[in-house]
Structures are given as C-alpha cells and as structure tokens.
Design an enzyme around this catalytic site. Structure first.
Site, PDB file in Angstrom:
ATOM      1  N   ASP A 135     -36.736 -18.879  32.046  1.00  0.00           N
ATOM      2  CA  ASP A 135     -36.351 -18.372  30.686  1.00  0.00           C
ATOM      3  C   ASP A 135     -37.181 -19.170  29.581  1.00  0.00           C
ATOM      4  OD1 ASP A 135     -35.416 -16.490  28.920  1.00  0.00           O
ATOM      5  OD2 ASP A 135     -33.366 -17.821  28.799  1.00  0.00           O
ATOM      6  N   HIS A 142     -35.686 -17.650  16.451  1.00  0.00           N
ATOM      7  CA  HIS A 142     -34.459 -18.124  17.063  1.00  0.00           C
ATOM      8  C   HIS A 142     -34.658 -19.447  17.042  1.00  0.00           C
ATOM      9  CE1 HIS A 142     -31.309 -18.508  19.953  1.00  0.00           C
ATOM     10  NE2 HIS A 142     -32.207 -19.033  20.790  1.00  0.00           N
ATOM     11  N   GLU A 207     -27.285 -13.507  24.244  1.00  0.00           N
ATOM     12  CA  GLU A 207     -28.758 -13.700  23.802  1.00  0.00           C
ATOM     13  C   GLU A 207     -29.471 -12.212  24.206  1.00  0.00           C
ATOM     14  OE1 GLU A 207     -30.437 -17.429  25.115  1.00  0.00           O
ATOM     15  OE2 GLU A 207     -29.342 -18.654  23.512  1.00  0.00           O
ATOM     16  N   GLU A 209     -32.760 -10.606  24.841  1.00  0.00           N
ATOM     17  CA  GLU A 209     -33.956 -11.015  25.364  1.00  0.00           C
ATOM     18  C   GLU A 209     -34.717  -9.985  26.190  1.00  0.00           C
ATOM     19  OE1 GLU A 209     -34.091 -14.533  27.531  1.00  0.00           O
ATOM     20  OE2 GLU A 209     -32.498 -15.584  26.440  1.00  0.00           O
ATOM     21  N   ASP A 241     -29.036 -13.222  28.327  1.00  0.00           N
ATOM     22  CA  ASP A 241     -28.901 -14.521  28.638  1.00  0.00           C
ATOM     23  C   ASP A 241     -27.384 -15.096  28.201  1.00  0.00           C
ATOM     24  OD1 ASP A 241     -29.108 -17.118  29.957  1.00  0.00           O
ATOM     25  OD2 ASP A 241     -30.465 -17.816  28.047  1.00  0.00           O
ATOM     26  N   ARG A 245     -21.914 -22.228  24.302  1.00  0.00           N
ATOM     27  CA  ARG A 245     -22.636 -23.060  23.542  1.00  0.00           C
ATOM     28  C   ARG A 245     -22.000 -24.384  23.485  1.00  0.00           C
ATOM     29  NH1 ARG A 245     -27.354 -20.547  23.176  1.00  0.00           N
ATOM     30  NH2 ARG A 245     -26.941 -18.470  22.179  1.00  0.00           N
ATOM     31  N   GLN A 248     -23.089 -25.905  26.552  1.00  0.00           N
ATOM     32  CA  GLN A 248     -24.653 -26.206  26.443  1.00  0.00           C
ATOM     33  C   GLN A 248     -24.683 -27.558  25.554  1.00  0.00           C
ATOM     34  OE1 GLN A 248     -26.659 -22.968  24.725  1.00  0.00           O
ATOM     35  NE2 GLN A 248     -28.586 -24.149  24.754  1.00  0.00           N
ATOM     36  N   LYS A 261     -25.664 -21.704  31.122  1.00  0.00           N
ATOM     37  CA  LYS A 261     -26.447 -20.374  31.081  1.00  0.00           C
ATOM     38  C   LYS A 261     -26.380 -19.778  32.763  1.00  0.00           C
ATOM     39  CE  LYS A 261     -29.130 -20.914  27.362  1.00  0.00           C
ATOM     40  NZ  LYS A 261     -29.363 -20.142  26.472  1.00  0.00           N
ATOM     41  N   THR A 265     -26.509 -13.807  34.248  1.00  0.00           N
ATOM     42  CA  THR A 265     -27.465 -13.151  33.355  1.00  0.00           C
ATOM     43  C   THR A 265     -27.723 -11.782  33.700  1.00  0.00           C
ATOM     44  OG1 THR A 265     -28.994 -15.121  33.557  1.00  0.00           O
ATOM     45  CG2 THR A 265     -29.984 -13.284  32.670  1.00  0.00           C
ATOM     46  N   GLU A 382     -26.627 -17.736  15.792  1.00  0.00           N
ATOM     47  CA  GLU A 382     -27.262 -17.513  14.628  1.00  0.00           C
ATOM     48  C   GLU A 382     -26.326 -16.774  13.696  1.00  0.00           C
ATOM     49  OE1 GLU A 382     -31.642 -16.694  15.792  1.00  0.00           O
ATOM     50  OE2 GLU A 382     -30.320 -16.504  17.449  1.00  0.00           O
TER      51      GLU A 382
HETATM   52 CA    CA Z   1     -32.084 -17.779  26.657  1.00  0.00          CA
END
Ligand code: CA
Length: 437
Positions: A135, A142, A207, A209, A241, A245, A248, A261, A265, A382
C-alpha cells in the site's frame, strides 16, 4: 496504453440490453473477474450489464482465434493470474473480440447468449491469487491532512516528494465486496492514563483508495523502467483499507502499520482493465514550483503526459438505523483521482527499483485519495479531524469513527468529455460486533 479503438466508441451498444444504461458495465468496459455460479467453483468471466460471460465456455465456443483464444483459455480457471501474466496484447485481443461478439448486430448473438449467466446467480470472488499486497501513500492531501494532526509544524516528512512512500500489507486478508468486517481487537494505549489494554478498536476507519492489479511480473533483480511500467499493469479496482486508528497510533513506530491494517482490506471484484480506461487518461498535474526534481528513474515524458486518470471517487455511509428507516446513504466525500502526487507507473517503477520482483496478481494500493477541501477527504480521521468534529448523520446520530452496523461503500466513475462513463461495481462492507475473546 493509450490505444483508443472501436471498443471505446461511445455510440456502441450491446444486444445485452441491461448493459446499455448500466452505470458501471456498459459494453465499453468489459471488466475481468472470477465468479462462482450457484455455489460452484470460481470461473473467469467478463461483466456485461447485469450478466457475466463465462470465459471457459467462450474458449470452447470456437468463436475466438489467435491471441484472443489464448487469453480466454488462460482465464478459464479459478483465478486470472495466468491471463494477467500474458500482458496487454492478448488482453486487448480478447477485449476486441468480446466487444464485437456482444455488440448490437453481432452475427453470433445466438451462440453467445447461451454462455451468459445472470450476475444475480453468481458470487464474485477475488479475480487473482494475490501473492503480495503493498500500500502506497500517494494522496498528497491525505498525507498532509493526517500529518498535520500529528505534526502541525511539519505535516509532510522530508522524503514525501522524493519517494513514493509505501509499506508491505497483508495479502491473505484482501477480500471482495460485502465481506463483513468484524471489529478488530488490538493493543490500545489510553492517552490519558497511559494504560495499555487489549480490547476492540474504538477508532475504526475506512480509507478510499484504488488498487492496481499487476499483469506480468519482473525477474528478481531486474527493475521495471517507468517507460515499460504500463506493460506490467492489468487494471484497477476500488480498495478500502480499513484501519484501526487507536491500534495504529500505538504500534506504528518505528516500523509502520501492522495489526491496525491487516484484519481486512476490501476490493471491488472486477478488474477494470488498462485497455478500458485508455480514454480516461490525463496529464499528471504539474508538480508545484519548488518541489524537488524527479530522479531519472521516476521521470518519463509519456507518464507525465498520460499518467493521471479522469476518475470521480465517492464514499458513502449508511448506519443500521438509516438502513432500517430506508434513508439514503450519506455521502462522506467526493474526490478526484487526480489528487495523486505519484502516478501508477511511478508506483510500479519505484516498487521494483531495488530489484524487487512483482508477480502476476500482486495488488498495489494507492493510499487514501483525499482532496484539499472539506467534503473531499477519504477517511474519517480527516473528516472528523481525529474525532474532534463529529459528523451528523440523517436521523440524529453522530459519528466520529465507525459504529457496529455501519455500512461503508466506495464508488468510482471514469469520465471524459464525449466518452461513455464506466465504473467498478460494488466495494461495500458492514461493521460487525467484535468477536468474543
Ligand atoms: Ca492505506
């Protein structure tokens, strides 16, 4: 990679009537995938409207020849790796032959009609065995937005404009649309007390993507030059994805994301081929003045001229209460693939620049594609500024991060003036309660 031919004619119609007003799969698309029919084994297929064309039956029909026949034979099995490995010329030959067979007025309609299966009788599977999934982090807005939450004084780290940043993800947990997401447990550090616990994530995120499927691989030790990168790209998919958080934030230093993560996915199951998206190529936006010069292995004139995509992306959320009430999903963001600082070709060239071998069926994620303005941000991290600005849902609920029962869906639409728009199909998932541990 830029060949526009009769298969892209916006006036082209199919005798498969559901294709002609289909948002994603008109005859100009013809994406590749693998489906299971009525619970049977996976089989290679091409989507056309609300139907799928069985590649094994097509290969046995006697209607193809040469490269197109070779491609259909390679796509007969339970994964498309062998077909992807053939590269773009056989893929293009198959596309042109199938387009002619499915076009309105085709003399072979009677023969082909029996090879079609209603999509509703099938279940999509992963189109390829994914040996490796990496990834990237090419969405600069971002990277800036997330960086600002953690490092207000230096949102972008000094390497960002030199290197297409990436990490190695987990291939075994990539799944197709509608795979339920079980809220993951992990190690989480309470910011107030410093206590560390093993518990379900409270900051579950999506996410937005794109995923790039690799066509032909490269031998170990032989980098793929940027000018040849298009030979190694098969096509695109939507990719969510999912990210935890809080896990993470505790685990990411010094080696990057790991368990935050790797729990799931989600990808849209059809490969929108590089041939199909030829009309939607755009010039890569100019690098802002003052950005570092690209190193030679990351610069190619054709890549700069055609390396970006006319692709509108959206994410929507529907809570369990919204679905019960019949409320339409809330649009979380609407953004453009042009917000990628690095091109798909630069991702491939950089991935192999040290001699790393890619293989057919490998999957490369772009990283979250956010715009610069409100309403264009492709993650809740975000959108809610790390949970500081809760989001109001229709019906009075609010969200900082995802709750059990929430459904997130990604949507993509390739658009260009005078061209028939095409899309990906579904990329959805519903959050389920955590497992008992
Ligand atoms: Ca990602």
């Amino acid at each position: 990679m830029l060949t526009i031919d009769e298969t892209h004619d916006p006036a082209l119609l199919s005798w498969v009537e559901s294709a002609n007003d289909h948002a994603d799969f008109p005859i100009q698309n013809l994406p590749l995938g693998v489906v299971s029919h009525l619970g049977g084994p996976g089989r290679g297929a091409i989507a056309i409207g609300e139907m799928v064309l069985d590649l094994a039956a097509l290969a046995a029909s006697g209607l193809l020849e040469g490269d197109a026949q070779a491609a259909a034979e390679a796509g007969c099995g339970e994964s498309l790796n062998a077909l992807l490995a053939l590269g773009h010329l056989p893929r293009r030959a198959l596309r042109r032959a199938v387009s002619a067979l499915l076009a309105a007025g085709s003399a072979h309609r009677d023969a082909i009609e029996g090879l079609l299966i209603p999509m509703a009788q099938t279940r999509p599977q992963l189109p390829a065995r994914i040996g490796d999934y990496s990834d990237f982090y090419v969405g600069i807005h971002h990277a800036q937005g997330v960086g600002a939450l953690f490092r207000p004084d230096q949102p972008l780290l000094p390497n960002y404009k030199h290197i297409p940043i990436g990490y190695h993800g987990r291939a075994s947990t990539v799944r197709t649309s509608d795979t339920p997401l079980v809220r993951p447990h992990g190690q989480i550090r309470d910011a107030a007390t410093g206590a560390v616990r093993y518990e379900p994530t409270a900051r579950l995120d999506f996410e937005l993507e794109l995923g790039l499927w690799i066509a032909r691989g490269n031998p170990l030790g032989s980098p793929i030059p940027l000018a040849r990168a298009h030979d190694h790209m098969a096509g695109l998919t939507l990719l969510n994805d999912w990210s935890a958080r809080d896990i993470q934030a505790w685990e990411y230093q010094p080696l990057g994301p790991f368990q935050s993560k790797s729990f799931l996915t989600t990808v849209s199951p059809w490969i929108v081929t590089c041939e199909a998206l030829a009309p939607f190529r755009l010039a890569q936006p100019a690098r802002p003045q003052g950005d570092p010069r690209l190193l030679p292995y990351l610069f190619d004139e054709a890549d700069q001229a055609h390396g970006a995509l006319g692709l509108e992306l959206r994410a929507t959320l529907a809570s369990a209460a919204m679905r019960r009430a019949g409320t339409a999903p809330l649009e979380l963001c609407r953004t453009q693939a042009r917000a990628m600082y690095w091109t798909l070709g630069q991702m491939v060239a950089h991935h192999t620049a040290n001699g790393c071998a890619l293989e057919s069926g490998d999957l490369l994620g772009t990283g979250t594609i956010s715009g610069a303005e409100a309403g264009t941000r492709g993650s809740l991290l975000e959108i809610t500024r790390g949970g500081a600005d809760p989001l109001a849902l229709p019906g009075g609920e609010t969200r900082t991060f995802l709750e059990d029962g929430d459904e997130v869906a990604l949507h993509g639409r390739f658009v260009a003036p005078g061209r028939r728009a095409i899309g990906f199909g579904a990329c959805r998932g519903i959050v389920m309660p955590p497992a008992l541990v």
